[in-house]
Design an enzyme around this catalytic site. Structure first.
Site, PDB file in Angstrom:
ATOM      1  NE  ARG A   1       7.335   1.416  -3.473  1.00 21.70           N
ATOM      2  CZ  ARG A   1       6.672   1.171  -2.341  1.00 21.70           C
ATOM      3  NH1 ARG A   1       5.670   1.926  -1.978  1.00 21.70           N
ATOM      4  NH2 ARG A   1       7.018   0.174  -1.579  1.00 21.70           N
TER       5      ARG A   1
ATOM      6  NE  ARG B   1       5.662  -5.794   5.854  1.00 21.84           N
ATOM      7  CZ  ARG B   1       5.986  -4.812   5.009  1.00 21.84           C
ATOM      8  NH1 ARG B   1       6.040  -3.563   5.419  1.00 21.84           N
ATOM      9  NH2 ARG B   1       6.268  -5.102   3.752  1.00 21.84           N
TER      10      ARG B   1
ATOM     11  CE  LYS C   1       7.899   3.097   2.601  1.00 22.88           C
ATOM     12  NZ  LYS C   1       8.835   1.959   2.757  1.00 22.88           N
TER      13      LYS C   1
ATOM     14  NE  ARG D   1       2.880  -6.482   2.167  1.00 20.57           N
ATOM     15  CZ  ARG D   1       3.400  -5.260   2.069  1.00 20.57           C
ATOM     16  NH1 ARG D   1       3.185  -4.372   3.021  1.00 20.57           N
ATOM     17  NH2 ARG D   1       4.128  -4.913   1.026  1.00 20.57           N
TER      18      ARG D   1
ATOM     19  NE  ARG E   1       8.245  -5.532  -1.319  1.00 23.03           N
ATOM     20  CZ  ARG E   1       7.967  -5.817  -0.056  1.00 23.03           C
ATOM     21  NH1 ARG E   1       8.041  -7.060   0.370  1.00 23.03           N
ATOM     22  NH2 ARG E   1       7.609  -4.882   0.763  1.00 23.03           N
TER      23      ARG E   1
HETATM   24  P1  ADP Z   1       6.428  -1.653   1.680  1.00 27.68           P
HETATM   25  O1  ADP Z   1       5.641  -1.761   2.959  1.00 27.68           O
HETATM   26  O2  ADP Z   1       7.412  -2.717   1.542  1.00 27.68           O
HETATM   27  O3  ADP Z   1       7.038  -0.306   1.485  1.00 27.68           O
HETATM   28  P2  ADP Z   1       4.039  -1.243   0.103  1.00 27.68           P
HETATM   29  O4  ADP Z   1       2.918  -1.804   0.875  1.00 27.68           O
HETATM   30  O5  ADP Z   1       4.234   0.235   0.155  1.00 27.68           O
HETATM   31  O6  ADP Z   1       5.381  -1.975   0.523  1.00 27.68           O
HETATM   32  O7  ADP Z   1       3.915  -1.673  -1.408  1.00 27.68           O
HETATM   33  C1  ADP Z   1       3.683  -3.016  -1.792  1.00 27.68           C
HETATM   34  C2  ADP Z   1       3.708  -3.111  -3.319  1.00 27.68           C
HETATM   35  O8  ADP Z   1       2.652  -2.300  -3.876  1.00 27.68           O
HETATM   36  C3  ADP Z   1       4.980  -2.603  -3.980  1.00 27.68           C
HETATM   37  O9  ADP Z   1       6.015  -3.576  -4.022  1.00 27.68           O
HETATM   38  C4  ADP Z   1       4.461  -2.267  -5.385  1.00 27.68           C
HETATM   39  O10 ADP Z   1       4.268  -3.434  -6.165  1.00 27.68           O
HETATM   40  C5  ADP Z   1       3.080  -1.689  -5.080  1.00 27.68           C
HETATM   41  N1  ADP Z   1       3.182  -0.238  -4.868  1.00 27.68           N
HETATM   42  C6  ADP Z   1       2.949   0.435  -3.711  1.00 27.68           C
HETATM   43  N2  ADP Z   1       3.139   1.740  -3.870  1.00 27.68           N
HETATM   44  C7  ADP Z   1       3.526   1.930  -5.165  1.00 27.68           C
HETATM   45  C8  ADP Z   1       3.915   3.058  -5.941  1.00 27.68           C
HETATM   46  N3  ADP Z   1       3.937   4.294  -5.416  1.00 27.68           N
HETATM   47  N4  ADP Z   1       4.249   2.850  -7.239  1.00 27.68           N
HETATM   48  C9  ADP Z   1       4.204   1.631  -7.780  1.00 27.68           C
HETATM   49  N5  ADP Z   1       3.889   0.530  -7.111  1.00 27.68           N
HETATM   50  C10 ADP Z   1       3.544   0.668  -5.808  1.00 27.68           C
HETATM   51  P1  ADP Z   2       7.559  -0.121   5.534  1.00 31.50           P
HETATM   52  O1  ADP Z   2       6.147   0.424   5.556  1.00 31.50           O
HETATM   53  O2  ADP Z   2       8.585   0.967   5.374  1.00 31.50           O
HETATM   54  O3  ADP Z   2       7.746  -1.231   4.577  1.00 31.50           O
HETATM   55  P2  ADP Z   2       6.891  -1.270   8.153  1.00 31.50           P
HETATM   56  O4  ADP Z   2       6.445  -0.128   9.010  1.00 31.50           O
HETATM   57  O5  ADP Z   2       5.846  -2.165   7.606  1.00 31.50           O
HETATM   58  O6  ADP Z   2       7.859  -0.717   6.977  1.00 31.50           O
HETATM   59  O7  ADP Z   2       7.946  -2.111   9.009  1.00 31.50           O
HETATM   60  C1  ADP Z   2       8.522  -3.317   8.496  1.00 31.50           C
HETATM   61  C2  ADP Z   2       8.661  -4.319   9.637  1.00 31.50           C
HETATM   62  O8  ADP Z   2       9.652  -3.866  10.569  1.00 31.50           O
HETATM   63  C3  ADP Z   2       7.385  -4.514  10.453  1.00 31.50           C
HETATM   64  O9  ADP Z   2       7.290  -5.875  10.821  1.00 31.50           O
HETATM   65  C4  ADP Z   2       7.580  -3.616  11.688  1.00 31.50           C
HETATM   66  O10 ADP Z   2       6.918  -4.158  12.836  1.00 31.50           O
HETATM   67  C5  ADP Z   2       9.087  -3.649  11.857  1.00 31.50           C
HETATM   68  N1  ADP Z   2       9.636  -2.361  12.329  1.00 31.50           N
HETATM   69  C6  ADP Z   2       9.235  -1.109  12.014  1.00 31.50           C
HETATM   70  N2  ADP Z   2      10.010  -0.182  12.588  1.00 31.50           N
HETATM   71  C7  ADP Z   2      10.959  -0.870  13.298  1.00 31.50           C
HETATM   72  C8  ADP Z   2      12.060  -0.479  14.133  1.00 31.50           C
HETATM   73  N3  ADP Z   2      12.369   0.803  14.341  1.00 31.50           N
HETATM   74  N4  ADP Z   2      12.799  -1.461  14.684  1.00 31.50           N
HETATM   75  C9  ADP Z   2      12.510  -2.777  14.463  1.00 31.50           C
HETATM   76  N5  ADP Z   2      11.480  -3.207  13.693  1.00 31.50           N
HETATM   77  C10 ADP Z   2      10.721  -2.266  13.118  1.00 31.50           C
END
Ligand code: ADP
Ligand code: ADP
Length: 216
Positions: free
Chosen positions: A89, A129, A14, A162, A173
């Site tokens: 979420r 990541r 995302k 992270r 998660r």
């Molecule tokens: P990811 O990249 O794995 O999708 P995020 O950066 O979006 O993770 O979120 C990291 C953490 O921040 C989540 O595990 C949660 O604890 C908190 N968080 C983010 N967005 C939300 C949301 N919409 N509702 C509740 N908690 C959230």
């Molecule tokens: P999210 O925000 O949904 O948690 P991220 O965009 O942070 O996901 O991506 C999670 C990890 O996977 C990052 O280290 C990113 O560089 C990698 N990544 C993202 N898209 C792809 C893909 N299509 N193929 C392989 N690795 C990816």
């Protein structure tokens, strides 16, 4: 004006897709996770409250999260619209968002893009990541390595892992996602606002699939 909602499990891509799409389409990128991390870095009350949940891989309570996003949405300046990454979420958040969106232009076009990736792929994506200290730019040790080890390609700042990308927290998660966020996908599906995209392909292929979904 457009509201693009990116849905998908942690590690789906995302944030990566949001970085590119927001720039191409002039959409304001709103990442709830990034706002929490910024507050954490600045040691605000919100940051301190969110920290325990984030570090345990749990969701920050709905009332806190909704208030924060509502605030951010009231400050939108781009006329093209905005892109939500990581929000909603939970079903409660999705319903609250619907109310907030009603305050926007009646021509607001809403689309939810579900980036689908199998669970076994998520663990290696998340545990590899790398995140940039300054702006949160995203890299991966293997799949998207930076040009200079440990440094962000965009701003040269330090890349770090992270705390919540450690294997134990990652598993939690994904479990939280399955329990609390899958209902959000059903919610948008039922309103015929959902487009599903195969996230288990290269970053460029996913990006092309999203762009073509947005054209229809
Ligand atoms: P990811 O990249 O794995 O999708 P995020 O950066 O979006 O993770 O979120 C990291 C953490 O921040 C989540 O595990 C949660 O604890 C908190 N968080 C983010 N967005 C939300 C949301 N919409 N509702 C509740 N908690 C959230
Ligand atoms: P999210 O925000 O949904 O948690 P991220 O965009 O942070 O996901 O991506 C999670 C990890 O996977 C990052 O280290 C990113 O560089 C990698 N990544 C993202 N898209 C792809 C893909 N299509 N193929 C392989 N690795 C990816």
């Amino acid at each position: 004006m457009r509201c693009v909602i990116l849905l998908g499990p942690p590690g789906a891509g995302k944030g990566t897709q949001a970085e590119m799409l927001s720039e191409e389409e002039c959409l304001e990128h709103i990442s709830s996770g990034a706002i929490f991390r910024e507050n954490l870095k600045n040691q605000t009350e919100l940051g301190k409250l969110a920290a325990t949940y984030i570090n345990n891989g749990e969701l920050v309570p709905d009332d806190v999260t909704i208030a924060m996003v509502r605030d951010r949405l009231s400050a939108i300046t781009s006329e093209s619209g905005f892109l939500l990454d990581g929000f909603p979420r939970t079903r409660t958040q999705a319903e609250a968002l619907k109310d907030v969106l009603q305050e926007f232009d009646e021509n607001l076009r809403v689309v939810a893009i579900y980036i689908k990736v199998p669970s076994q792929e998520l663990i290696s994506r998340l545990t590899g990541r790398l995140t940039c200290r300054a702006e949160g730019h995203i890299f991966h040790t293997k799949y998207n390595p930076p040009k200079i080890e440990g440094r962000c390609d965009h701003d040269g700042s330090e890349l770090y892992q992270r705390d919540d990308d450690k294997p134990e927290t990652v598993k939690k998660r994904i479990q939280v996602y399955l329990e609390q966020t899958i209902p959000v996908i059903d919610y948008y599906q039922n309103q015929a606002l959902l487009v599903e995209v195969d996230g288990n392909q290269s970053v460029e292929e996913v990006s092309a699939a999203i762009r073509s979904a947005l054209k229809v």
